[in-house]
Design a protein around this motif. Structure first.
Motif, PDB file in Angstrom:
ATOM      1  N   THR A   9       0.839  -1.193   0.000  1.00  0.00           N
ATOM      2  CA  THR A   9       0.000   0.000   0.000  1.00  0.00           C
ATOM      3  C   THR A   9       0.880   1.251   0.000  1.00  0.00           C
ATOM      4  O   THR A   9       2.104   1.154   0.074  1.00  0.00           O
ATOM      5  CB  THR A   9      -0.952  -0.025   1.213  1.00  0.00           C
ATOM      6  N   ASP A  10       0.253   2.413  -0.064  1.00  0.00           N
ATOM      7  CA  ASP A  10       1.012   3.664  -0.042  1.00  0.00           C
ATOM      8  C   ASP A  10       1.441   3.990   1.392  1.00  0.00           C
ATOM      9  O   ASP A  10       1.147   3.250   2.321  1.00  0.00           O
ATOM     10  CB  ASP A  10       0.194   4.806  -0.653  1.00  0.00           C
ATOM     11  N   LYS A  13      -1.258   4.047   4.020  1.00  0.00           N
ATOM     12  CA  LYS A  13      -1.923   2.752   4.226  1.00  0.00           C
ATOM     13  C   LYS A  13      -3.424   2.825   3.971  1.00  0.00           C
ATOM     14  O   LYS A  13      -4.224   2.232   4.679  1.00  0.00           O
ATOM     15  CB  LYS A  13      -1.636   2.211   5.622  1.00  0.00           C
ATOM     16  N   SER A  14      -3.815   3.546   2.923  1.00  0.00           N
ATOM     17  CA  SER A  14      -5.240   3.652   2.586  1.00  0.00           C
ATOM     18  C   SER A  14      -5.731   2.367   1.914  1.00  0.00           C
ATOM     19  O   SER A  14      -4.986   1.689   1.211  1.00  0.00           O
ATOM     20  CB  SER A  14      -5.482   4.850   1.669  1.00  0.00           C
ATOM     21  N   ALA A  16      -7.802   2.106  -0.499  1.00  0.00           N
ATOM     22  CA  ALA A  16      -7.916   2.279  -1.947  1.00  0.00           C
ATOM     23  C   ALA A  16      -6.619   1.940  -2.678  1.00  0.00           C
ATOM     24  O   ALA A  16      -6.651   1.587  -3.859  1.00  0.00           O
ATOM     25  CB  ALA A  16      -8.329   3.709  -2.269  1.00  0.00           C
ATOM     26  N   SER A  17      -5.493   2.010  -1.999  1.00  0.00           N
ATOM     27  CA  SER A  17      -4.213   1.777  -2.663  1.00  0.00           C
ATOM     28  C   SER A  17      -3.676   0.358  -2.450  1.00  0.00           C
ATOM     29  O   SER A  17      -2.576   0.056  -2.878  1.00  0.00           O
ATOM     30  CB  SER A  17      -3.182   2.786  -2.160  1.00  0.00           C
ATOM     31  N   ARG A  18      -4.427  -0.514  -1.797  1.00  0.00           N
ATOM     32  CA  ARG A  18      -3.945  -1.870  -1.497  1.00  0.00           C
ATOM     33  C   ARG A  18      -3.856  -2.748  -2.745  1.00  0.00           C
ATOM     34  O   ARG A  18      -4.761  -2.758  -3.573  1.00  0.00           O
ATOM     35  CB  ARG A  18      -4.866  -2.562  -0.511  1.00  0.00           C
ATOM     36  N   ASN A  43       8.345   4.708  -0.903  1.00  0.00           N
ATOM     37  CA  ASN A  43       7.036   5.125  -1.412  1.00  0.00           C
ATOM     38  C   ASN A  43       5.910   4.161  -1.087  1.00  0.00           C
ATOM     39  O   ASN A  43       4.753   4.449  -1.376  1.00  0.00           O
ATOM     40  CB  ASN A  43       7.099   5.294  -2.930  1.00  0.00           C
ATOM     41  N   SER A  44       6.219   3.007  -0.532  1.00  0.00           N
ATOM     42  CA  SER A  44       5.180   2.016  -0.247  1.00  0.00           C
ATOM     43  C   SER A  44       5.473   1.274   1.049  1.00  0.00           C
ATOM     44  O   SER A  44       6.608   1.202   1.491  1.00  0.00           O
ATOM     45  CB  SER A  44       5.063   1.027  -1.399  1.00  0.00           C
TER      46      SER A  44
END
Length: 59
Positions: A9-10, A13-14, A16-18, A43-44
């Motif tokens: 994730t970003d 840790k949202s 939507a980004s998983r 970045n992750s």
């Protein structure tokens, strides 16, 4: 039975980004796989969620 889902994730840790990278039977195997695939960088981040098999719930 417990299972562990490995996500990348970003930094925030949202949900939507998983991106799912696998399902494992132990947390140690999930972390080892994340290190081997180099999923964590500046970045992750890596998230390992523990779930129970055969239970219906939101992840």
């Amino acid at each position: 039975m417990k299972l562990f889902i490995l996500y990348q994730t970003d930094n925030w840790k949202s949900k939507a980004s998983r991106i799912c990278f696998g399902v494992f039977d132990t947390r140690a195997k999930a972390n080892e796989s994340a290190k081997w695939q180099e999923l964590s960088n500046s970045n992750s981040k890596v998230v390992v969620l523990e779930i129970t098999l055969n239970i219906f719930e939101e992840i």
